[in-house]
Motif scaffolding. Structure first.
Motif, PDB file in Angstrom:
ATOM      1  N   LEU A  12     -39.887  34.844  31.224  1.00 24.64           N
ATOM      2  CA  LEU A  12     -38.706  35.508  30.693  1.00 24.64           C
ATOM      3  C   LEU A  12     -37.402  34.829  31.126  1.00 24.64           C
ATOM      4  O   LEU A  12     -36.320  35.312  30.802  1.00 24.64           O
ATOM      5  CB  LEU A  12     -38.702  36.980  31.107  1.00 24.64           C
ATOM      6  N   LYS A  13     -37.515  33.710  31.839  1.00 22.61           N
ATOM      7  CA  LYS A  13     -36.303  32.923  32.090  1.00 22.61           C
ATOM      8  C   LYS A  13     -35.752  32.393  30.768  1.00 22.61           C
ATOM      9  O   LYS A  13     -34.552  32.199  30.616  1.00 22.61           O
ATOM     10  CB  LYS A  13     -36.615  31.762  33.042  1.00 22.61           C
ATOM     11  N   ILE A  14     -36.650  32.133  29.840  1.00 22.20           N
ATOM     12  CA  ILE A  14     -36.259  31.820  28.469  1.00 22.20           C
ATOM     13  C   ILE A  14     -36.295  33.145  27.708  1.00 22.20           C
ATOM     14  O   ILE A  14     -37.363  33.749  27.573  1.00 22.20           O
ATOM     15  CB  ILE A  14     -37.223  30.807  27.830  1.00 22.20           C
ATOM     16  N   PRO A  15     -35.160  33.666  27.229  1.00 25.70           N
ATOM     17  CA  PRO A  15     -35.136  35.000  26.616  1.00 25.70           C
ATOM     18  C   PRO A  15     -36.137  35.149  25.477  1.00 25.70           C
ATOM     19  O   PRO A  15     -36.367  34.219  24.699  1.00 25.70           O
ATOM     20  CB  PRO A  15     -33.694  35.126  26.110  1.00 25.70           C
ATOM     21  N   CYS A 265     -30.064  34.479  17.474  1.00 21.15           N
ATOM     22  CA  CYS A 265     -29.169  34.678  18.614  1.00 21.15           C
ATOM     23  C   CYS A 265     -29.679  33.925  19.840  1.00 21.15           C
ATOM     24  O   CYS A 265     -28.906  33.252  20.535  1.00 21.15           O
ATOM     25  CB  CYS A 265     -29.048  36.167  18.944  1.00 21.15           C
ATOM     26  N   VAL A 266     -30.976  34.058  20.092  1.00 19.01           N
ATOM     27  CA  VAL A 266     -31.566  33.390  21.254  1.00 19.01           C
ATOM     28  C   VAL A 266     -31.473  31.868  21.122  1.00 19.01           C
ATOM     29  O   VAL A 266     -31.108  31.159  22.068  1.00 19.01           O
ATOM     30  CB  VAL A 266     -33.033  33.825  21.458  1.00 19.01           C
ATOM     31  N   LYS A 267     -31.776  31.366  19.941  1.00 13.65           N
ATOM     32  CA  LYS A 267     -31.742  29.912  19.736  1.00 13.65           C
ATOM     33  C   LYS A 267     -30.327  29.360  19.903  1.00 13.65           C
ATOM     34  O   LYS A 267     -30.123  28.299  20.511  1.00 13.65           O
ATOM     35  CB  LYS A 267     -32.280  29.567  18.347  1.00 13.65           C
ATOM     36  N   LYS A 270     -29.436  29.461  23.619  1.00  7.35           N
ATOM     37  CA  LYS A 270     -30.093  28.383  24.345  1.00  7.35           C
ATOM     38  C   LYS A 270     -29.420  27.041  24.046  1.00  7.35           C
ATOM     39  O   LYS A 270     -29.225  26.218  24.954  1.00  7.35           O
ATOM     40  CB  LYS A 270     -31.584  28.326  23.971  1.00  7.35           C
ATOM     41  N   LYS A 271     -29.084  26.800  22.779  1.00  6.80           N
ATOM     42  CA  LYS A 271     -28.432  25.539  22.406  1.00  6.80           C
ATOM     43  C   LYS A 271     -27.083  25.384  23.096  1.00  6.80           C
ATOM     44  O   LYS A 271     -26.729  24.302  23.566  1.00  6.80           O
ATOM     45  CB  LYS A 271     -28.250  25.478  20.888  1.00  6.80           C
ATOM     46  N   THR A 272     -26.364  26.496  23.203  1.00 10.68           N
ATOM     47  CA  THR A 272     -25.047  26.454  23.824  1.00 10.68           C
ATOM     48  C   THR A 272     -25.126  26.169  25.314  1.00 10.68           C
ATOM     49  O   THR A 272     -24.301  25.417  25.860  1.00 10.68           O
ATOM     50  CB  THR A 272     -24.313  27.788  23.596  1.00 10.68           C
ATOM     51  N   TYR A 273     -26.126  26.731  25.980  1.00  5.13           N
ATOM     52  CA  TYR A 273     -26.182  26.674  27.449  1.00  5.13           C
ATOM     53  C   TYR A 273     -27.263  25.729  27.980  1.00  5.13           C
ATOM     54  O   TYR A 273     -27.457  25.654  29.188  1.00  5.13           O
ATOM     55  CB  TYR A 273     -26.398  28.081  28.019  1.00  5.13           C
TER      56      TYR A 273
END
Length: 275
Positions: A12-15, A265-267, A270-273
């Motif tokens: 769950l570190k990756i939402p 939203c998740v993708k 993740k791309k932003t951060y």
């Protein structure tokens, strides 16, 4: 931040995204839509194809002032659904949205993998014992009272301070019952006013101090549509905005009706951060 679901480890570190599957006649947004096994199967397949990591099935509406449902009726609604879905989709990770230990036990026996309890064990004193004995992840939510009267309990000196004390005590109780994987849910819309919901969202990152994964369940809720003075059907854009804020505040799991938009939203998060 890793949970064990029937031997499958989920990081769950990756939402992750949890798709809502209500098999109730009276849920606030999709009540009555999934009234047959064929409809339920179609909706489940749609959410899985859109990228849902977990499917959360519930047979008891917990919206404010929801009608009471007996344990027998809840079991009658949910047992055929869980049985059908684990046979149709052998790799599915099913979460069961219930506050009753017997419902949790019977559905886990059928192949469900997670218990999602809106009462954090307060409405059934056997729930945590069952979760510990069956060695499944346990989602505990912040709520005062019951679904029928929870909106009478919105008096806090400091809602986040109260919530952190609540989860600290509940987590200690969970550990005593041998529960290894705990996820906490701040309970947007439960025992909170509209302004309190936004205060909790603003300070959601404080829950990271508890060192467990956080679930954010904002999908089409009244804190969105009442703010805009419209309806749940018009609350998708607001849901996506608040889901994104939740991710930025440290949420590990989004519980949603609209899986495709939540996965996006998740993708994008993740791309932003990622760097």
């Amino acid at each position: 931040m890793t949970i064990n679901c029937k031997g499958k480890l989920i990081d769950l570190k990756i939402p992750k995204v949890m798709g809502i599957l209500n098999v109730t006649p009276n849920s606030f947004y999709d009540g009555g839509l999934h009234h047959s096994l064929d409809k339920i199967e179609q909706q489940t397949e749609k959410m899985l194809n859109e990228g849902a990591d977990i499917i959360d099935v519930g047979a008891y509406s917990t919206q404010p002032n929801a009608s009471f449902v007996s344990q027998e009726e809840e079991l009658g609604r949910i047992i055929p659904v869980v049985s059908h879905l684990v046979k149709k989709f052998p790799d599915i990770i099913l979460s069961v949205d219930t506050f009753r230990a017997e419902v949790a036990k019977q559905t886990i026996d059928l192949g469900a993998a997670i218990i999602n309890d809106v009462s954090a064990g307060f409405l059934d004193d056997q729930m945590m014992a069952v979760a510990g004995a069956m060695n499944v992840p346990y989602i505990m939510m912040h709520m005062k009272g019951t679904p029928q009267n929870m909106q009478q309990f919105t008096d806090y000196e400091d809602v986040m301070h109260d919530m952190i004390l609540y989860f600290s005590e509940r987590m200690a109780t969970a550990r005593k019952h041998g529960i290894i994987d705990v996820i906490i849910d701040p309970g947007f819309g439960f025992s909170k006013t509209l302004d309190q919901n936004y205060e909790v969202l603003n300070k959601l990152d404080l829950l990271q101090n508890l060192d467990v994964s956080v679930l954010s369940a904002l999908s089409r809720k009244s804190m969105i549509y009442k703010f805009f003075e419209n309806t749940p059907q018009e609350a998708l854009n607001g849901t996506s905005v608040l889901n994104t804020i939740s991710l930025m505040k440290g949420a590990n799991l989004l519980r949603v009706h609209d899986v495709k938009e939540a996965v996006e939203c998740v993708k994008l998060y993740k791309k932003t951060y990622e760097n």
